[in-house]
Design a protein around this motif. Structure first.
Motif, PDB file in Angstrom:
ATOM      1  N   GLN A 140      -5.123   4.894  -0.394  1.00 38.26           N
ATOM      2  CA  GLN A 140      -5.813   4.444   0.752  1.00 38.26           C
ATOM      3  C   GLN A 140      -4.943   3.688   1.435  1.00 38.26           C
ATOM      4  O   GLN A 140      -4.153   2.766   1.770  1.00 38.26           O
ATOM      5  N   ASP A 141      -5.274   2.712   2.699  1.00 33.12           N
ATOM      6  CA  ASP A 141      -4.420   2.226   3.821  1.00 33.12           C
ATOM      7  C   ASP A 141      -4.316   1.289   2.865  1.00 33.12           C
ATOM      8  O   ASP A 141      -2.847   0.425   3.504  1.00 33.12           O
TER       9      ASP A 141
ATOM     10  N   ILE B  23      -3.117   0.170   0.123  1.00 32.76           N
ATOM     11  CA  ILE B  23      -2.017   0.930  -1.230  1.00 32.76           C
ATOM     12  C   ILE B  23      -1.208   1.351  -0.738  1.00 32.76           C
ATOM     13  O   ILE B  23      -0.725   2.346  -0.272  1.00 32.76           O
ATOM     14  N   ALA B  24      -0.016   1.150  -1.424  1.00 30.63           N
ATOM     15  CA  ALA B  24       1.371   1.857  -1.261  1.00 30.63           C
ATOM     16  C   ALA B  24       1.914   2.628  -2.658  1.00 30.63           C
ATOM     17  O   ALA B  24       1.504   1.403  -3.848  1.00 30.63           O
TER      18      ALA B  24
ATOM     19  N   LEU C 232      -0.290  -3.021  -4.041  1.00 29.60           N
ATOM     20  CA  LEU C 232      -0.531  -3.943  -2.041  1.00 29.60           C
ATOM     21  C   LEU C 232      -0.037  -3.615  -1.563  1.00 29.60           C
ATOM     22  O   LEU C 232       0.626  -4.667  -1.777  1.00 29.60           O
ATOM     23  N   LYS C 233      -0.660  -3.261  -0.684  1.00 31.99           N
ATOM     24  CA  LYS C 233       0.161  -3.632   0.888  1.00 31.99           C
ATOM     25  C   LYS C 233      -0.927  -4.918   1.734  1.00 31.99           C
ATOM     26  O   LYS C 233      -1.616  -5.310   1.974  1.00 31.99           O
TER      27      LYS C 233
END
Lengths: 225, 334
Positions: free
Chosen positions: B293-294, B296-297, B306-307
């Motif tokens: 997911q965008d 998530i890192a 979390l990003k």
């Protein structure tokens, strides 16, 4: 249905997909290489997220023999020599000698990503946060190679480096118990034996290239004097 | 990813106070069995406000929860209450079961369990609201939720349902587990079942009589979601074939349940042989999905993070980059 057995590269890529889930790969038949592309998220040692780089990694056939080439496509890193990146975004992760040796000694994709790629980008973010690089950097071009010979091989002068390189290229048999080539007076086994092994491992092509550069360096120094 | 940290604090405090004083200064006054202080709990975990750690998450995801929602009342179909009307409309149904939570009663005072259950429930509700879910029913610390409606495409509803299920599974598997393990409590885990019924599969109508009623779905796929939840592994999610069909880009995350169990009879969750109808159930690899997911890192150790939207200088210290960055010694020769 016929299942094709995964190649070593494919197995290694699958093994790193948990750590680098936003990277994918494809096969470039024309250039006989694997192309890894996608996002590389960088977090610090406490897990906090810093930034995301768009990267492209070319892994030439056969794997794992050649050192992969890595490009930053997101242009977060300024495109100047001082940032160890080419104008086309190719990243200079380490001195080629170290990279070549690492792969000769068994480095695979996971080690390359974890020990070379991720730290390089974390280091660039460290510098971008106005802290400078976290550790050391090599000088550019041949000065960097000389630095490598000096710091990592303990051959502090071009003359000494040349002498060692020639001894390998001339295939001279060096007795472990004979006096070391460096002139320290100690036996080779207690002095530069490991360095001789490392130079041998680097291979003739690299050594010949370095020898030419060392000799040119000597000539230019003599010319300046 | 500490997005639930603020929801865990009340649990930790309640556990710390349990059985020591018999009066819970934080959440109860006087006789714990009779005077549970909801006000104190609400102050720690407001019903209609995300706690800061989860608010950061909502910000990173770019969604805002709708706190006007009422339990058991999907707003798009609420008008069917007390009518004889019916409507056919697609819906994603989800059953979330929190397993082994009963053991909490053997360990703690009912008031402590009340706080724990409420915290777990509020974390679930708030997360569901972020992803636009509708809580239809609460069952202990589990829940039954719908995703989708008249103003959302099927694909969006499926995607949001899977995101909610993944984030909540992560909360229970990692964050809650850590709190309870410190207390020597056996693992508490989720099992989630999700399925999609298309317009022709779902009838919305009032069930029950008079005030003993609710507007609900009559659908094979709502029932199957419940059945599939029972087929999930610990912290697992099982989804129906319609979900897989609508998530074309997510095929790599689904595998038929029978491949896990080794029994071909587990391939289908429902069959009508005479009609040639066979409905496949799939395990959903939610962690792998979450990592893509965008918002998530994945960090250096493989944990998800979390990003955040803010610049890292706001919340992070570059000194913490140094232990990783120092391994790099770059060169230049182009």
């Amino acid at each position: 249905m016929i299942f094709k057995k995964p190649t070593l590269f494919e197995k290694d890529f699958a093994a790193i997909s948990d750590l680098y889930p936003k990277l994918r790969y494809s096969r470039d038949e024309k250039h006989k290489s694997w192309v890894i592309s996608g996002e590389l998220d960088i977090c610090d040692a406490t897990g906090l997220y810093w930034d995301t780089f768009q990267v492209l990694i070319i892994v030439r056939h056969p794997y794992p023999v050649h050192v992969p080439n890595i490009f930053e496509r997101s242009t977060i890193i300024p495109r100047t020599e001082a940032w160890h990146i080419s104008e086309y975004g190719e990243c200079c992760l380490d001195i080629p000698h170290n990279l070549k040796l690492a792969f000769k000694r068994g480095m695979r994709l996971a080690g390359f990503m974890h020990e070379k790629v991720y730290p390089y980008f974390a280091n660039q973010l460290h510098r971008l946060s106005r802290q400078g690089y976290a550790g050391e950097e090599y000088d550019h071009r041949f000065e960097g190679v000389m630095q490598y010979y000096k710091e990592e091989l303990n051959l502090p002068t071009p003359i000494l480096a040349t002498q060692f390189i020639k001894s390998i290229l001339d295939k001279k048999i060096i007795d472990r118990n004979s006096a070391c080539l460096c002139g320290s007076g100690r036996k080779t086994k207690k002095c530069h034996l490991a360095v001789l092994h490392t130079l041998t491992e680097l291979g003739e092509k690299v050594l010949r290239h370095d020898l030419v550069n060392f000799e040119q360096w000597e000539v230019s120094l003599a010319g300046n004097n | 990813m500490n997005i639930y940290e603020d929801y865990l604090q009340p649990i930790r405090k309640a556990i710390a106070a349990d059985g020591q004083t018999r009066t819970y200064s934080e959440f109860a006054g006087g006789n714990v069995r009779n005077k549970i202080n909801l006000r104190a709990l609400n102050e720690a975990m407001p019903e209609k406000r995300l706690l800061p750690s989860l608010e950061q998450f909502a910000d990173a995801v770019g969604l805002k929860p709708d706190f006007t929602q009422k339990l058991g009342s999907h707003p798009d179909f609420a008008h069917l209450k007390h009518t004889e009307d019916t409507e056919e409309h697609y819906i994603v149904s989800m059953f979330v079961d929190v397993r082994r939570s009963t053991q909490l009663y053997g360990r703690y005072e009912p008031a402590t369990v009340f706080v724990i259950n409420n915290a777990i429930q509020r974390a679930a509700i708030h997360t569901a609201l972020i992803f636009g879910g509708y809580i239809h029913r609460l069952q202990g610390d589990g829940l039954f939720a719908y995703f989708g409606g008249k103003n959302m495409s099927i694909k969006d509803a499926v995607n949001r349902a899977l995101q909610f299920a993944s984030v909540y599974s992560y909360f229970v598997k990692h964050d809650l587990k850590e709190v309870f393990e410190q207390q020597g409590i056996e693992q508490i885990y989720t099992r989630i079942g999700v399925d999609l019924g298309y317009d022709e599969d779902v009838v919305w109508a009032m069930a029950g009589i008079g005030e003993i009623s609710e507007v609900t779905t009559f659908s094979l796929h709502t029932n199957l979601a419940s059945k599939m939840q029972a087929n999930a592994v610990s912290n697992g999610i099982v989804i129906g074939d319609h979900i897989k069909k609508e998530a074309a880009l997510l095929q790599e995350f689904f595998t038929p349940v029978c491949l896990r169990t080794g029994k071909e009879t587990d391939r289908y969750i429902f069959e009508i042989p005479k009609k040639g109808f066979r409905y496949t159930q799939h395990d959903f690899d939610w962690l792998k999905f979450l990592k893509k997911q965008d918002y998530i890192a994945t960090d250096f150790s493989g944990n998800i993070q979390l990003k955040r939207k803010q610049a890292p200088a706001v919340y992070a210290n570059s000194n913490n980059l140094a232990p990783i960055a120092v391994k790099s010694k770059p060169y230049y020769d182009f």
